[in-house]
Design an enzyme around this catalytic site. Structure first.
Site, PDB file in Angstrom:
ATOM      1  N   CYS A  88       0.817  -1.211   0.000  1.00 12.52           N
ATOM      2  CA  CYS A  88       0.000   0.000   0.000  1.00 12.52           C
ATOM      3  C   CYS A  88       0.863   1.279   0.000  1.00 12.52           C
ATOM      4  O   CYS A  88       1.492   1.586  -0.992  1.00 12.52           O
ATOM      5  CB  CYS A  88      -0.963  -0.071   1.178  1.00 12.52           C
ATOM      6  SG  CYS A  88      -2.466   0.860   0.933  1.00 12.52           S
ATOM      7  N   ARG A 129     -13.026   5.612  -2.135  1.00 10.68           N
ATOM      8  CA  ARG A 129     -11.923   4.759  -1.709  1.00 10.68           C
ATOM      9  C   ARG A 129     -12.168   3.364  -2.253  1.00 10.68           C
ATOM     10  O   ARG A 129     -13.321   2.954  -2.430  1.00 10.68           O
ATOM     11  CB  ARG A 129     -11.852   4.678  -0.169  1.00 10.68           C
ATOM     12  CG  ARG A 129     -11.391   5.949   0.495  1.00 10.68           C
ATOM     13  CD  ARG A 129     -11.202   5.739   1.998  1.00 10.68           C
ATOM     14  NE  ARG A 129     -10.030   4.937   2.296  1.00 10.68           N
ATOM     15  CZ  ARG A 129      -8.790   5.422   2.395  1.00 10.68           C
ATOM     16  NH1 ARG A 129      -8.560   6.702   2.225  1.00 10.68           N
ATOM     17  NH2 ARG A 129      -7.776   4.627   2.661  1.00 10.68           N
ATOM     18  N   HIS A 161      -3.767  -5.853   2.548  1.00 12.84           N
ATOM     19  CA  HIS A 161      -3.475  -5.986   3.969  1.00 12.84           C
ATOM     20  C   HIS A 161      -3.993  -7.354   4.380  1.00 12.84           C
ATOM     21  O   HIS A 161      -4.455  -8.122   3.572  1.00 12.84           O
ATOM     22  CB  HIS A 161      -4.153  -4.859   4.749  1.00 12.84           C
ATOM     23  CG  HIS A 161      -3.649  -3.510   4.357  1.00 12.84           C
ATOM     24  ND1 HIS A 161      -2.395  -3.069   4.715  1.00 12.84           N
ATOM     25  CD2 HIS A 161      -4.190  -2.525   3.621  1.00 12.84           C
ATOM     26  CE1 HIS A 161      -2.209  -1.847   4.216  1.00 12.84           C
ATOM     27  NE2 HIS A 161      -3.286  -1.488   3.548  1.00 12.84           N
TER      28      HIS A 161
END
Ligand code: GLN
Length: 243
Positions: A96, A139, A203
Site C-alpha cells: 500500500c 476509496r 493488507h
C-alpha cells in the site's frame, strides 16, 4: 538450533504498519523456523541508514497519507541504497503506502503531490483525478481476489486505499483482479512484480493469508543467500497455512 539465518529490515515499521503488516514477518519467521532458518529482525526507521548489503528481505508496509508525508522526506536519504538493493535482486514486499512511495509520486486525498523515490516505475494519482473513468471519488475498500499469471496461484486479501496506482513499463502486476478493485479499479491489475520486489495493496497481511506467496518469497531470499541449498524443495515439504 538454526543452521541458517536471514536478516530482515522492517522499513518504518513504527509508522507504516496498517492492519498489522508486521504479520508478514511473523509469517516468514513461522515458515523459516520449520526449515532450520533463524530470522533476525531490524527496525529501520527515520534517521537510520539502510545498508542494502546487510539484508536478505525487507518489508515496507502501508500507512495513511499523513504518515506517508513524514516517511517520504526521510526515504530520500535511503533511495540510493534501496535502488542498489532492488537492482541486486533483493527481495522486498511493499504494501500500500510503501508500494506507492517506491514509485515516482503519489497524490494524497487532498490533492497534495508527495514525491516517491522513483526506484520503481509506477505512479499514484488520487481518487478525485478527472482522468479516472470509474469509481471516481471513492476509496477502494473491501475483499479482493487475484490470480498470479506466472504461477496460477490465487491470492486473497483486503484493500483500503484512495490512491490509484498505474504500473510502469518494466513492471508487471502481482495478479489480475478476479473480484475487488486492485491498483486503480480500471485495468484489472493488482500490485506489482519487478525483479524480486513484490508490491500489493493487500493488507490482511498478505503473507499470513497467502502462505504460498510467503514461501515463494522466503525461498527467493534464501536462494540468494545460500544458493547451494534447494529451498523450494524444503519449503514444499511443510504445510502451507492460511491464518
Ligand atoms: N494513503 C494511501 C491511500 O489511501 C495508502 C493507504 C494505506 O497504506 N492503507 O491511498
Amino acid at each position: 538450533m538454526a543452521n541458517f539465518e536471514i536478516s530482515v529490515a522492517h522499513l518504518y515499521g513504527n509508522l507504516m504498519n496498517t492492519y498489522g503488516d508486521y504479520g508478514n514477518i511473523i509469517a516468514l519467521t513461522y515458515y523459516a523456523k520449520q526449515i532450520g532458518v533463524a530470522v533476525n529482525y531490524h527496525l529501520v526507521s527515520l534517521g537510520d541508514d539502510f545498508d542494502a548489503d546487510s539484508f536478505d528481505f525487507a518489508l515496507f508496509g502501508g500507512g495513511q497519507d499523513y504518515e506517508e508525508t513524514i516517511v517520504a522526506k526521510d526515504l530520500k536519504n535511503k533511495a540510493d541504497q534501496l535502488r542498489h538493493y532492488i537492482e541486486n535482486d533483493g527481495p522486498l514486499l511493499a504494501v500500500c503506502g510503501g508500494f506507492q512511495l517506491l514509485g515516482h509520486y503519489m497524490v494524497m486525498a487532498d490533492g497534495t503531490r508527495v514525491d516517491g523515490i522513483g526506484v520503481m516505475d509506477h505512479y499514484t494519482i488520487n481518487m478525485h483525478e478527472p482522468k479516472l473513468t470509474t469509481l471516481n471519488n471513492k476509496r477502494l475498500t473491501g475483499n479482493i481476489v487475484i490470480k498470479n499469471n506466472d504461477t496460477d496461484e490465487t491470492y486473497h486479501g483486503f484493500e483500503n486505499h484512495q490512491g490509484r496506482t498505474f504500473l510502469g513499463k518494466n513492471e508487471r502486476a502481482l495478479g489480475t483482479v478476479i473480484s475487488g478493485n486492485g491498483n486503480n479499479g480500471m485495468d484489472q491489475t493488482e500490485g506489482v512484480i519487478y525483479r524480486n520486489v513484490y508490491g500489493s495493496y493487500f493488507h490482511g497481511p498478505i503473507f499470513t493469508r497467502n502462505g504460498n506467496l510467503a514461501k515463494r518469497v522466503l525461498a527467493t531470499a534464501l536462494s540468494r543467500k545460500y544458493p547451494e541449498v534447494d529451498w523450494t524443495e524444503k519449503l514444499d515439504q511443510i504445510e502451507t497455512e492460511t491464518f
